[in-house]
Design a protein around this motif. Structure first.
Motif, PDB file in Angstrom:
ATOM      1  N   SER A   1       0.826  -1.207   0.000  1.00 16.74           N
ATOM      2  CA  SER A   1       0.000   0.000   0.000  1.00 16.74           C
ATOM      3  C   SER A   1       0.859   1.256   0.000  1.00 16.74           C
ATOM      4  O   SER A   1       0.468   2.281  -0.570  1.00 16.74           O
ATOM      5  CB  SER A   1      -0.930  -0.014   1.215  1.00 16.74           C
ATOM      6  OG  SER A   1      -0.196  -0.026   2.429  1.00 16.74           O
ATOM      7  N   ARG A   2       2.027   1.204   0.641  1.00 18.72           N
ATOM      8  CA  ARG A   2       2.915   2.374   0.685  1.00 18.72           C
ATOM      9  C   ARG A   2       3.836   2.439  -0.535  1.00 18.72           C
ATOM     10  O   ARG A   2       4.415   3.482  -0.815  1.00 18.72           O
ATOM     11  CB  ARG A   2       3.759   2.352   1.961  1.00 18.72           C
ATOM     12  CG  ARG A   2       2.946   2.551   3.240  1.00 18.72           C
ATOM     13  CD  ARG A   2       3.863   2.698   4.441  1.00 18.72           C
ATOM     14  NE  ARG A   2       3.107   3.009   5.650  1.00 18.72           N
ATOM     15  CZ  ARG A   2       2.687   2.115   6.532  1.00 18.72           C
ATOM     16  NH1 ARG A   2       2.956   0.831   6.330  1.00 18.72           N
ATOM     17  NH2 ARG A   2       2.001   2.473   7.603  1.00 18.72           N
ATOM     18  N   GLY A   3       4.004   1.319  -1.205  1.00 16.47           N
ATOM     19  CA  GLY A   3       4.843   1.311  -2.394  1.00 16.47           C
ATOM     20  C   GLY A   3       6.326   1.383  -2.098  1.00 16.47           C
ATOM     21  O   GLY A   3       7.131   1.660  -2.991  1.00 16.47           O
ATOM     22  N   ASN A   4       6.721   1.119  -0.853  1.00 17.19           N
ATOM     23  CA  ASN A   4       8.138   1.217  -0.475  1.00 17.19           C
ATOM     24  C   ASN A   4       8.751  -0.178  -0.368  1.00 17.19           C
ATOM     25  O   ASN A   4       9.315  -0.562   0.639  1.00 17.19           O
ATOM     26  CB  ASN A   4       8.290   1.973   0.855  1.00 17.19           C
ATOM     27  CG  ASN A   4       7.605   1.254   2.011  1.00 17.19           C
ATOM     28  OD1 ASN A   4       6.684   0.467   1.807  1.00 17.19           O
ATOM     29  ND2 ASN A   4       8.068   1.524   3.218  1.00 17.19           N
ATOM     30  N   LEU A   5       8.633  -0.929  -1.441  1.00 23.58           N
ATOM     31  CA  LEU A   5       9.053  -2.326  -1.432  1.00 23.58           C
ATOM     32  C   LEU A   5      10.428  -2.509  -2.065  1.00 23.58           C
ATOM     33  O   LEU A   5      10.764  -1.851  -3.057  1.00 23.58           O
ATOM     34  CB  LEU A   5       8.040  -3.178  -2.183  1.00 23.58           C
ATOM     35  CG  LEU A   5       6.605  -3.146  -1.657  1.00 23.58           C
ATOM     36  CD1 LEU A   5       5.700  -3.998  -2.529  1.00 23.58           C
ATOM     37  CD2 LEU A   5       6.549  -3.625  -0.221  1.00 23.58           C
ATOM     38  N   VAL A   6      11.196  -3.403  -1.493  1.00 17.69           N
ATOM     39  CA  VAL A   6      12.455  -3.849  -2.087  1.00 17.69           C
ATOM     40  C   VAL A   6      12.244  -5.317  -2.446  1.00 17.69           C
ATOM     41  O   VAL A   6      12.056  -6.158  -1.565  1.00 17.69           O
ATOM     42  CB  VAL A   6      13.637  -3.702  -1.118  1.00 17.69           C
ATOM     43  CG1 VAL A   6      14.922  -4.231  -1.756  1.00 17.69           C
ATOM     44  CG2 VAL A   6      13.800  -2.244  -0.696  1.00 17.69           C
ATOM     45  N   PHE A   7      12.255  -5.617  -3.735  1.00 17.65           N
ATOM     46  CA  PHE A   7      11.931  -6.957  -4.207  1.00 17.65           C
ATOM     47  C   PHE A   7      13.181  -7.822  -4.313  1.00 17.65           C
ATOM     48  O   PHE A   7      14.226  -7.381  -4.817  1.00 17.65           O
ATOM     49  CB  PHE A   7      11.239  -6.894  -5.563  1.00 17.65           C
ATOM     50  CG  PHE A   7       9.894  -6.222  -5.530  1.00 17.65           C
ATOM     51  CD1 PHE A   7       8.834  -6.793  -4.843  1.00 17.65           C
ATOM     52  CD2 PHE A   7       9.682  -5.024  -6.191  1.00 17.65           C
ATOM     53  CE1 PHE A   7       7.587  -6.185  -4.810  1.00 17.65           C
ATOM     54  CE2 PHE A   7       8.446  -4.409  -6.170  1.00 17.65           C
ATOM     55  CZ  PHE A   7       7.393  -4.990  -5.480  1.00 17.65           C
ATOM     56  N   VAL A   8      13.064  -9.055  -3.887  1.00 24.73           N
ATOM     57  CA  VAL A   8      14.171 -10.004  -4.000  1.00 24.73           C
ATOM     58  C   VAL A   8      14.560 -10.185  -5.462  1.00 24.73           C
ATOM     59  O   VAL A   8      15.744 -10.216  -5.810  1.00 24.73           O
ATOM     60  CB  VAL A   8      13.789 -11.355  -3.362  1.00 24.73           C
ATOM     61  CG1 VAL A   8      14.854 -12.411  -3.624  1.00 24.73           C
ATOM     62  CG2 VAL A   8      13.554 -11.193  -1.869  1.00 24.73           C
ATOM     63  N   SER A   9      13.563 -10.311  -6.329  1.00 27.50           N
ATOM     64  CA  SER A   9      13.850 -10.532  -7.752  1.00 27.50           C
ATOM     65  C   SER A   9      14.633  -9.365  -8.352  1.00 27.50           C
ATOM     66  O   SER A   9      15.530  -9.571  -9.187  1.00 27.50           O
ATOM     67  CB  SER A   9      12.554 -10.758  -8.525  1.00 27.50           C
ATOM     68  OG  SER A   9      11.660  -9.678  -8.342  1.00 27.50           O
ATOM     69  N   GLN A  10      14.310  -8.141  -7.938  1.00 27.89           N
ATOM     70  CA  GLN A  10      15.038  -6.978  -8.463  1.00 27.89           C
ATOM     71  C   GLN A  10      16.478  -6.961  -7.977  1.00 27.89           C
ATOM     72  O   GLN A  10      17.392  -6.616  -8.742  1.00 27.89           O
ATOM     73  CB  GLN A  10      14.323  -5.696  -8.053  1.00 27.89           C
ATOM     74  CG  GLN A  10      12.997  -5.473  -8.773  1.00 27.89           C
ATOM     75  CD  GLN A  10      12.277  -4.218  -8.323  1.00 27.89           C
ATOM     76  OE1 GLN A  10      12.586  -3.648  -7.281  1.00 27.89           O
ATOM     77  NE2 GLN A  10      11.300  -3.798  -9.110  1.00 27.89           N
TER      78      GLN A  10
END
Length: 410
Positions: A293-302
């Motif tokens: 919801s906050r859009g502050n994600l760090v993705f493992v795939s990235q």
């Protein structure tokens, strides 16, 4: 549903002991099962409408270490994980992006499998989707209705009566007061304002068919789809049985999800849902909890696609105790990468420390509520002490233990 490929886990020459872990319901440590016992582990899976972020990964890596320590202690582990491949957030994301919900789910499930393999997480024995579990859910909801634990609204929706949960009393998992329950229920997928409910906290068991939404044959329930909590209760009961040794997940699942799962399971079988409710902390980024919801994600795939070694990502996660809330930053990742380089250089040299003593110290750390930060510090001391004149045999033993106990391949 097909799980991912598990890593090969080496066997150590001597065995450790199972960990004592913190139970949310008891609000204190509990003893783990010992050698020759069977541990039944259920960890709540993802809703596949986005990629695996570091908060997800921290949870699954923590319970992976749990499994490794159990196995090292001679405990047989039976592990089940669900995947909520039909739910409102998935349908909402599919509608917003113009992608079929099944295609979206399949894409993200495949990405999740790849992330788990890269992080060397042990796959569940049974990886079960909500869609393939409709018969289990329908049977459970039908039984709850027949036994008076559930009721229908005029539109056909079926709800669970939280007031019917007396053994144990509702609230025994979270220990939250009603004010906190009401707040969290509304924030975490509940519908306290739905008219006609007997109690605002009553959770949805079966959502009657709506125009434009996917639905399944519910027998006497009518066409529809399952609520969230009954899905996990039904899957856990079918593939593991109650009581579970551990019900695991992030601490945002304490209420309502795990509280409701426990209530459903006891109402269905008369058995407690789990001996231990074990919860991981939240991972933050840019000053806030990491969330879609906050859009502050760090993705493992990235991170993987950018060239970051998955073992550095795993070390980054293990650097914090599983129950702690913590914040990710580039500095945290850089430190983990430096630690990985230090350990890999040490793996090419001889150990001046006894392998037996180093491994015993790591086991001692992990037996104390999976204290991975202390285990990493123990291994930092080993890595700093290596010498060309040290013992290669001791180094090889330690490297094997790092793989077996922490899942780090050097």
């Amino acid at each position: 549903m097909k799980p991912w490929q598990s890593p090969d886990i080496p066997q150590l020459s001597s065995s450790g002991r199972g960990p004592d872990v913190y139970c949310t319901a008891v609000q204190g440590p509990v003893n783990a099962p010992g050698k020759g016992k069977v541990a039944r582990l259920y960890v709540c899976g993802i809703t596949p409408y986005d990629s695996t972020h570091l908060g997800h990964a921290a949870t699954y890596v923590a319970f992976d270490v749990m499994q490794r320590v159990w196995r090292d202690a001679g405990v047989e582990v039976r592990y089940v994980q669900n995947i909520t491949d039909i739910d409102d957030p998935l349908l909402e994301r599919a509608a917003a992006t113009g992608v079929d919900w099944r295609e979206l789910a399949d894409t993200e499930i495949d990405r999740f499998r790849g992330d788990m393999e890269a992080l060397r997480v042990i796959a569940p024995d049974h990886y079960i989707g909500a869609v393939e579990s409709m018969d289990l859910v329908v049977s459970a909801v039908t039984e709850l209705l027949a036994n008076g634990y559930a009721y229908r609204l005029d539109n056909g929706d079926v709800y669970y009566r939280v007031g019917a949960s007396t053994k144990p009393p509702f609230g025994s998992v979270s220990h939250y007061d009603r004010e906190a329950m009401m707040r969290l229920f509304g924030e975490r997928g509940g519908d306290p304002d739905t008219p006609g409910k007997e109690d605002p906290l009553d959770p949805l068991l079966w959502r009657a068919e709506r125009e434009g939404e996917p639905s399944w044959d519910g027998g006497e329930l009518g066409a529809g789809r399952p609520g969230w909590h009954i899905e996990c209760a039904a899957i856990a009961g079918e593939y593991l049985g109650f009581p579970l040794t551990i019900q695991g997940g992030g601490n945002d699942l304490i209420f309502p999800h795990h509280e409701m799962c426990a209530a459903h399971a006891t109402a269905m079988t008369g058995e407690p849902f789990a001996d231990v409710f074990m919860h991981t902390g939240m991972v933050g980024y840019e000053g806030e909890k990491m969330s879609k919801s906050r859009g502050n994600l760090v993705f493992v795939s990235q991170l993987r696609e950018s060239g970051v070694d998955p073992m550095a990502v795993r070390l980054c996660l293990l650097a914090y105790h599983y129950r702690c809330d913590w914040h990710y930053s580039e500095d945290v990742l850089e430190y983990a990468q430096q630690r990985l380089q230090l350990w890999r250089r040490a793996a090419e040299s001889g150990s001046t420390l006894s392998a037996a003593e180093v491994i015993d110290d790591v086991r001692y750390d992990l037996a104390d509520d999976l204290d991975t930060p202390s285990a990493l510090s123990t291994l930092d001391e080993w890595a700093a002490s290596v010498s060309s004149e040290g013992s290669r045999a001791d180094t090889e033993e330690i490297v094997t233990a790092i793989d077996a106990l922490l899942g780090i391949k050097l």
